[in-house]
Design a protein around this motif. Structure first.
Motif, short mmCIF file in Angstrom:
data_model
loop_
_atom_site.label_atom_id
_atom_site.label_comp_id
_atom_site.label_asym_id
_atom_site.label_seq_id
_atom_site.Cartn_x
_atom_site.Cartn_y
_atom_site.Cartn_z
N LEU A 83 14.18 -40.04 80.94
CA LEU A 83 14.66 -41.35 81.38
C LEU A 83 15.67 -41.21 82.52
CD1 LEU A 83 14.83 -44.42 81.00
CD2 LEU A 83 16.64 -44.03 79.30
N VAL A 84 16.58 -40.24 82.38
CA VAL A 84 17.56 -40.00 83.44
C VAL A 84 16.87 -39.61 84.75
CG1 VAL A 84 19.42 -38.46 84.20
CG2 VAL A 84 19.45 -39.40 81.88
N VAL A 85 15.94 -38.65 84.65
CA VAL A 85 15.22 -38.20 85.84
C VAL A 85 14.40 -39.35 86.43
CG1 VAL A 85 13.45 -36.62 86.70
CG2 VAL A 85 15.15 -35.81 85.05
N GLY A 86 13.77 -40.12 85.57
CA GLY A 86 12.96 -41.24 86.04
C GLY A 86 13.80 -42.30 86.75
N ARG A 87 14.96 -42.61 86.20
CA ARG A 87 15.82 -43.60 86.85
C ARG A 87 16.32 -43.10 88.20
NH1 ARG A 87 17.72 -48.03 83.94
NH2 ARG A 87 19.40 -48.21 85.49
N LEU A 88 16.63 -41.80 88.29
CA LEU A 88 17.04 -41.23 89.57
C LEU A 88 15.93 -41.33 90.61
CD1 LEU A 88 19.01 -38.05 88.40
CD2 LEU A 88 19.95 -40.01 89.63
N LEU A 89 14.71 -40.97 90.20
CA LEU A 89 13.60 -41.02 91.13
C LEU A 89 13.29 -42.46 91.56
CD1 LEU A 89 11.19 -38.40 89.49
CD2 LEU A 89 12.60 -38.11 91.54
N LEU A 90 13.33 -43.39 90.60
CA LEU A 90 13.04 -44.79 90.92
C LEU A 90 14.12 -45.37 91.83
CD1 LEU A 90 11.32 -47.31 90.50
CD2 LEU A 90 12.67 -47.80 88.44
N SER A 91 15.38 -45.06 91.52
CA SER A 91 16.47 -45.54 92.35
C SER A 91 16.37 -44.95 93.76
CB SER A 91 17.82 -45.17 91.73
OG SER A 91 18.90 -45.57 92.54
N GLY A 92 16.05 -43.66 93.84
CA GLY A 92 15.89 -43.03 95.15
C GLY A 92 14.78 -43.69 95.96
N HIS A 93 13.68 -43.99 95.29
CA HIS A 93 12.56 -44.65 95.99
C HIS A 93 12.96 -46.04 96.49
CE1 HIS A 93 8.55 -46.06 96.90
NE2 HIS A 93 8.74 -47.09 96.08
N ARG A 94 13.61 -46.81 95.63
CA ARG A 94 13.97 -48.17 96.01
C ARG A 94 15.01 -48.20 97.13
NH1 ARG A 94 14.48 -51.13 90.05
NH2 ARG A 94 12.22 -51.43 89.72
N VAL A 95 16.05 -47.38 96.98
CA VAL A 95 17.10 -47.36 98.00
C VAL A 95 16.54 -46.87 99.33
CG1 VAL A 95 19.27 -46.25 98.69
CG2 VAL A 95 18.99 -47.10 96.36
N GLY A 96 15.80 -45.77 99.29
CA GLY A 96 15.26 -45.22 100.53
C GLY A 96 14.27 -46.14 101.20
N THR A 97 13.38 -46.75 100.43
CA THR A 97 12.39 -47.66 101.00
C THR A 97 13.05 -48.88 101.62
OG1 THR A 97 10.74 -46.96 99.36
CG2 THR A 97 10.35 -49.05 100.49
N ASN A 98 14.03 -49.45 100.93
CA ASN A 98 14.71 -50.63 101.44
C ASN A 98 15.48 -50.33 102.72
OD1 ASN A 98 15.66 -53.41 101.21
ND2 ASN A 98 17.65 -52.54 100.67
N LEU A 99 16.23 -49.22 102.72
CA LEU A 99 17.00 -48.87 103.91
C LEU A 99 16.11 -48.63 105.11
CD1 LEU A 99 19.74 -46.44 102.53
CD2 LEU A 99 20.10 -48.69 103.51
N ARG A 100 15.04 -47.90 104.93
CA ARG A 100 14.16 -47.57 106.05
C ARG A 100 13.42 -48.79 106.58
NH1 ARG A 100 15.74 -43.75 103.40
NH2 ARG A 100 15.86 -41.57 104.03
N ALA A 101 13.08 -49.70 105.69
CA ALA A 101 12.43 -50.93 106.14
C ALA A 101 13.38 -51.78 106.96
CB ALA A 101 11.92 -51.72 104.93
N LEU A 102 14.63 -51.92 106.48
CA LEU A 102 15.63 -52.70 107.22
C LEU A 102 15.90 -52.08 108.59
CD1 LEU A 102 18.19 -53.50 104.38
CD2 LEU A 102 16.75 -55.15 105.59
N ARG A 103 16.04 -50.75 108.62
CA ARG A 103 16.32 -50.08 109.90
C ARG A 103 15.15 -50.16 110.85
NH1 ARG A 103 19.14 -44.95 106.84
NH2 ARG A 103 21.20 -45.91 106.53
N ARG A 104 13.95 -50.07 110.32
CA ARG A 104 12.76 -50.14 111.18
C ARG A 104 12.66 -51.51 111.85
NH1 ARG A 104 9.73 -48.20 107.75
NH2 ARG A 104 8.95 -50.11 106.79
N ARG A 105 12.90 -52.57 111.08
CA ARG A 105 12.84 -53.92 111.65
C ARG A 105 13.95 -54.13 112.67
NH1 ARG A 105 11.48 -55.44 106.23
NH2 ARG A 105 13.65 -56.01 105.83
#
Length: 287
Positions: A83-105
Motif C-alpha cells: 500500500l505504501v509503495v502503491g501510494r508513492l507510485l500513484l502520487s508520483g504519477h499524478r503529481v508528475g503528469t499534472n505538472l508536465r501538462a501545466l508546463r506544456r500548455r
C-alpha cells in the motif's frame, strides 16, 4: 524488534522530525547542507516505512514452522508495504503528469504570445513578475513588461541569474519529490513543514547563485520590487516564499563551515540508521 524500531522511525521522520527542523531557522544559513538533511530525512522515512513491513514479512521465524497468527501478521505487513509503495507510485504519477501538462500548455502560450529579450520571454503584463518554467523539452525564463519597466538593468540581471540557477540545479525535481511524498500519505502522517522549508531552501540557493554573479544589493532590490507578483502554477517565481527571511539571509556572508559539516554528518547518520536495520538482518539471513 526491528519492525517496531523501523515503524517508529517512519512515523517520527514523517511528521515530528520535520516539524522540529522547520523551527530551526539557523539551518537556512547553510542551504546546501540543509537541503541534503531534508532529503535524507525524507528518504529515511520512506525506507523505514517499507523496511518495517518487509522485515515482518520476511522474518526467519515465520518462514520456518510459523503459526497461523504469525503468517496472518506477515500477510498484513506485506499488504501495508504494498500500500505504501502503491501510494508513492500513484502520487508520483499524478503529481508528475499534472505538472508536465501545466508546463506544456504554458510553454506553448509563451512561444505564441511572448517576445524574446535578454534571453528571456517577455509577457505583456503590468504586474512585475519573474519566474522560470522547467521542462525537459525546453525550459523558459519569463519576465513581465512591468518588471522590465520597474527594475534597473543590474536588478534584471540578478533576477535572470536567480531563475537560471533554478533551472541549472533542477530544483523543480527536488520540489516535485517532496510534493509526491506530501500527497502520498494522510495529513496526520506527512508534514507540510518539509515541503514549505524545502521550497524556501531552493529559493535561498538560487538567491546565492545570483548574488555570486551580480551582488547582494541588486537582487535584494529586485526581490522587494517583485513582491506583489505571483508565478503561475507549475512555475518557480523569484518572489517566492518567506521573502523577508530571504532578504535577511542575503546579508549573511559567513561560510559557516562548522555548521555545514555537522549538518552533513547528521544527514548521513539519519540515512544510515534505517539502512542498517534493513540491510544487516537481510545479510544475516543470507548467511
Amino acid at each position: 524488534m526491528t519492525p517496531l524500531v523501523l515503524g517508529c522511525l517512519a512515523v517520527l521522520l514523517a511528521g515530528p522530525v520535520p516539524s522540529l527542523m522547520s523551527r530551526w531557522p539557523a539551518l537556512r544559513r547553510t542551504p546546501v547542507a540543509a537541503m541534503l538533511l531534508w532529503q535524507s530525512v525524507a528518504m529515511a522515512a520512506v525506507l523505514s516505512a517499507i523496511g518495517a513491513g518487509l522485515s515482518l514479512t520476511t522474518a526467519k521465524a515465520w518462514r520456518n514452522n510459523g503459526t497461523i497468527l504469525e503468517y496472518a501478521v506477515a500477510t498484513i505487513a506485506l499488504g501495508l508495504t504494498l500500500l505504501v509503495v502503491g501510494r508513492l507510485l500513484l502520487s508520483g504519477h499524478r503529481v508528475g503528469t499534472n505538472l508536465r501538462a501545466l508546463r506544456r500548455r504554458h510553454r506553448a502560450q509563451l512561444d505564441l504570445l511572448a517576445r524574446t529579450e535578454r534571453g528571456a520571454r517577455v509577457v505583456e503584463h503590468d504586474v512585475p513578475v519573474a519566474y522560470c518554467l522547467p521542462g525537459v523539452a525546453g525550459s523558459r525564463v519569463v519576465v513581465s513588461a512591468g518588471a522590465l519597466e520597474r527594475l534597473r538593468s543590474d536588478e534584471v540581471d540578478a533576477v535572470l541569474a536567480h531563475e537560471r540557477a533554478h533551472l541549472k540545479a533542477r530544483h523543480d525535481l527536488v520540489l516535485e519529490g517532496f510534493s509526491v511524498l506530501h500527497r502520498a500519505f494522510p495529513h496526520w502522517v506527512s508534514s507540510e513543514a518539509a515541503l514549505i522549508e524545502v521550497q524556501l531552501l531552493a529559493e535561498v540557493l538560487a538567491d546565492r547563485a545570483a548574488v555570486r554573479r551580480t551582488g547582494r544589493l541588486p537582487l535584494a532590490r529586485a526581490l522587494v520590487a517583485l513582491a506583489e507578483g505571483r508565478a503561475p502554477l507549475a512555475a518557480m517565481g523569484a518572489a517566492g516564499p518567506a521573502l523577508a527571511d530571504r532578504v535577511r539571509l542575503l546579508g549573511d556572508v559567513e561560510p559557516h563551515r562548522g555548521q555545514s559539516a555537522l549538518v552533513v554528518l547528521l544527514a548521513l547518520g539519519v540515512l544510515a540508521v534505517p539502512t542498517t536495520f534493513v540491510v544487516v538482518p537481510w545479510l544475516q539471513s543470507l548467511t
